[in-house]
Write a protein that holds these residues in place. Structure first.
Motif, short mmCIF file in Angstrom:
data_model
loop_
_atom_site.label_atom_id
_atom_site.label_comp_id
_atom_site.label_asym_id
_atom_site.label_seq_id
_atom_site.Cartn_x
_atom_site.Cartn_y
_atom_site.Cartn_z
N SER A 96 1.84 9.61 56.63
CA SER A 96 3.25 9.56 56.99
C SER A 96 3.56 8.40 57.92
CB SER A 96 3.68 10.88 57.65
OG SER A 96 3.58 11.94 56.73
N GLU A 97 2.72 8.22 58.94
CA GLU A 97 2.97 7.13 59.89
C GLU A 97 2.95 5.79 59.17
OE1 GLU A 97 0.06 5.35 62.81
OE2 GLU A 97 1.50 6.21 64.21
N ASN A 98 1.95 5.59 58.30
CA ASN A 98 1.80 4.30 57.63
C ASN A 98 2.81 4.10 56.52
OD1 ASN A 98 -0.72 2.90 58.80
ND2 ASN A 98 -1.43 4.98 58.50
N VAL A 99 3.23 5.19 55.84
CA VAL A 99 4.25 5.07 54.81
C VAL A 99 5.57 4.63 55.44
CG1 VAL A 99 5.73 6.42 53.27
CG2 VAL A 99 3.26 6.66 53.13
N ASN A 100 5.93 5.25 56.56
CA ASN A 100 7.18 4.92 57.23
C ASN A 100 7.21 3.47 57.70
OD1 ASN A 100 8.17 7.50 56.90
ND2 ASN A 100 7.37 8.23 58.85
N ARG A 101 6.04 2.93 58.09
CA ARG A 101 5.99 1.56 58.58
C ARG A 101 5.56 0.58 57.48
NH1 ARG A 101 1.97 1.97 63.42
NH2 ARG A 101 2.15 -0.27 63.24
N GLU A 102 5.30 1.11 56.26
CA GLU A 102 4.87 0.29 55.12
C GLU A 102 3.63 -0.55 55.49
OE1 GLU A 102 8.23 -1.99 53.79
OE2 GLU A 102 9.31 -0.23 53.10
N ASP A 103 2.68 0.11 56.17
CA ASP A 103 1.50 -0.59 56.65
C ASP A 103 0.33 -0.58 55.66
OD1 ASP A 103 2.36 -1.63 58.97
OD2 ASP A 103 1.53 -0.10 60.27
N LEU A 104 0.29 0.38 54.76
CA LEU A 104 -0.84 0.50 53.84
C LEU A 104 -0.61 -0.32 52.58
CD1 LEU A 104 -1.49 4.36 53.97
CD2 LEU A 104 -2.68 2.58 55.23
N ASN A 105 -1.71 -0.87 52.03
CA ASN A 105 -1.57 -1.50 50.73
C ASN A 105 -1.55 -0.38 49.68
OD1 ASN A 105 -4.27 -1.05 49.47
ND2 ASN A 105 -5.01 -2.37 51.13
N ALA A 128 4.14 14.45 46.96
CA ALA A 128 5.26 13.51 47.08
C ALA A 128 6.32 14.07 48.03
CB ALA A 128 5.88 13.26 45.70
N ALA A 129 6.62 15.36 47.90
CA ALA A 129 7.63 15.99 48.76
C ALA A 129 7.19 15.98 50.23
CB ALA A 129 7.87 17.43 48.30
N ARG A 130 5.90 16.20 50.48
CA ARG A 130 5.39 16.22 51.86
C ARG A 130 5.53 14.84 52.51
NH1 ARG A 130 -0.10 19.84 52.38
NH2 ARG A 130 0.04 19.03 54.53
N LEU A 131 5.40 13.79 51.70
CA LEU A 131 5.42 12.43 52.24
C LEU A 131 6.78 11.76 52.12
CD1 LEU A 131 1.98 11.26 50.80
CD2 LEU A 131 2.48 11.92 53.16
N GLY A 132 7.74 12.45 51.49
CA GLY A 132 9.06 11.87 51.33
C GLY A 132 9.09 10.75 50.30
N LEU A 133 8.21 10.83 49.30
CA LEU A 133 8.15 9.82 48.24
C LEU A 133 8.64 10.44 46.94
CD1 LEU A 133 4.58 8.36 48.98
CD2 LEU A 133 6.77 7.41 49.68
N SER A 134 9.08 9.60 46.01
CA SER A 134 9.53 10.10 44.71
C SER A 134 8.33 10.47 43.85
CB SER A 134 10.37 9.04 43.99
OG SER A 134 9.55 7.94 43.60
N ASN A 135 8.55 11.40 42.91
CA ASN A 135 7.48 11.79 41.98
C ASN A 135 6.99 10.58 41.17
OD1 ASN A 135 7.62 14.42 42.82
ND2 ASN A 135 8.90 15.10 41.11
N LYS A 136 7.95 9.73 40.77
CA LYS A 136 7.59 8.56 39.98
C LYS A 136 6.67 7.63 40.76
CE LYS A 136 9.47 4.51 37.60
NZ LYS A 136 10.67 3.70 37.32
N MET A 137 7.01 7.40 42.04
CA MET A 137 6.20 6.50 42.86
C MET A 137 4.78 7.03 43.03
SD MET A 137 6.91 5.04 46.68
CE MET A 137 5.81 3.82 47.42
N VAL A 138 4.67 8.33 43.31
CA VAL A 138 3.35 8.94 43.50
C VAL A 138 2.54 8.88 42.20
CG1 VAL A 138 2.16 11.14 43.90
CG2 VAL A 138 3.97 10.39 45.45
N SER A 139 3.21 9.16 41.08
CA SER A 139 2.53 9.09 39.78
C SER A 139 2.01 7.68 39.50
CB SER A 139 3.49 9.53 38.67
OG SER A 139 2.87 9.43 37.41
N GLU A 140 2.84 6.67 39.80
CA GLU A 140 2.43 5.28 39.59
C GLU A 140 1.26 4.90 40.51
OE1 GLU A 140 5.75 2.65 39.97
OE2 GLU A 140 6.44 3.00 37.93
N LEU A 141 1.35 5.32 41.77
CA LEU A 141 0.29 5.00 42.73
C LEU A 141 -1.04 5.61 42.30
CD1 LEU A 141 2.28 5.41 46.06
CD2 LEU A 141 1.19 3.29 45.27
#
Length: 273
Positions: A96-105, A128-141
């Motif tokens: 969560s910390e790194n997603v919010n700051r866009e720190d992770l590759n 995806a819901a726990r991290l506040g990300l879309s289902n599509k984004m998580v699926s792609e990742l």
């Protein structure tokens, strides 16, 4: 299960345990720059740790920890969580910390999401819901983790964008996949071009090959109540994915007062398009 209380304290650096983090690579010049900023202005945001016996496990703030250590400091300001904490909650906090700051590759983020899924036993949609990300984004990742190591390296360094990498992950032939990846890196392949090429190849393959066998799963919910799902390569993850897609589409239609037969007809028409 998590039960915590928090306090802010100045901790000795040698008491802090830096266990495996979701971040795998660190920008050393960035750490030096952060250290200089801390030297001038002090540490504005404390790191986050969880008390682990006589020591403290680092949960969030490894860049700040490294920068303070680089300055030669012996202590660091930290928010300390006591009580118990589930391993999946530790991973969620790191992500969560790194997603919010866009720190992770993208690869680090994908591996972190995979770890969260495995620890919690949740679906990709729940993660995806726990991290506040879309289902599509998580699926792609998550699809990026099926790619060879050399292609993953190009994703880490930004030579291949996530959207293009997700399309590469859908290419089943490893030789063709490597050739397309090389073209992407060389700037000779856009996402639209790759999508069109993949669709043409799929149409050719479908023309000359037999259709994949369908599997059918029936979940009995009660007397006279059951749900049936039919698809290729049907497993639990695929079963849940299809049910979640159906529920999502049905919920979007419900405010419009659509009847069940109309919903089924609309879904058939959409599938044919």
């Amino acid at each position: 299960m998590t039960s915590q209380n928090h306090q802010v304290a100045e901790l000795a650096l040698d008491k802090i345990i830096v266990a495996a983090q979701v971040r795998e690579t660190f920008d050393e010049p960035g750490i030096v720059s952060l250290a200089e900023n801390i030297r001038k202005h002090g540490l504005i945001h404390p790191i986050h740790v969880h008390q682990d016996g006589e020591g403290f496990r680092l949960v969030a703030g490894e860049r700040r920890f490294r920068a303070v250590k680089l300055l030669g400091h012996k202590t660091i300001l930290a928010t300390v969580a006591g009580g118990t904490i589930a391993e999946e909650d530790v991973v969620e906090k790191m992500l969560s910390e790194n997603v919010n700051r866009e720190d992770l590759n993208p690869i680090e983020l994908a591996k972190g999401i995979k770890q969260l899924k495995e620890l919690s036993g949740e679906t990709a949609s729940a993660a995806a819901a726990r991290l506040g990300l879309s289902n599509k984004m998580v699926s792609e990742l998550l699809s990026l983790l099926s790619l060879p190591e050399n292609i993953q390296t190009d994703i880490k360094t930004g030579k291949i964008p996530v959207s293009l990498a997700a399309e590469l992950a859908r290419v089943s032939n490893p030789i063709e996949q490597a050739e397309l990846a090389a073209k992407v890196v060389a700037g000779q392949m856009t996402r639209d071009t790759l999508v069109r090429r993949r669709k043409v190849r799929r149409q050719v393959d479908q023309h000359f090959s037999q259709p994949a066998p369908l599997s059918r799963a029936v979940a009995v919910l009660g007397k006279g109540e059951s749900v049936s799902v039919t698809a290729t390569e049907l497993d639990l993850e695929r079963f849940l994915e299809l049910l979640e897609r159906l529920v999502s589409k049905a919920k979007k239609m419900r405010p419009r007062g659509v009847s069940l037969p109309t919903l089924l007809r609309l879904l058939r028409d959409e599938a044919k398009a």
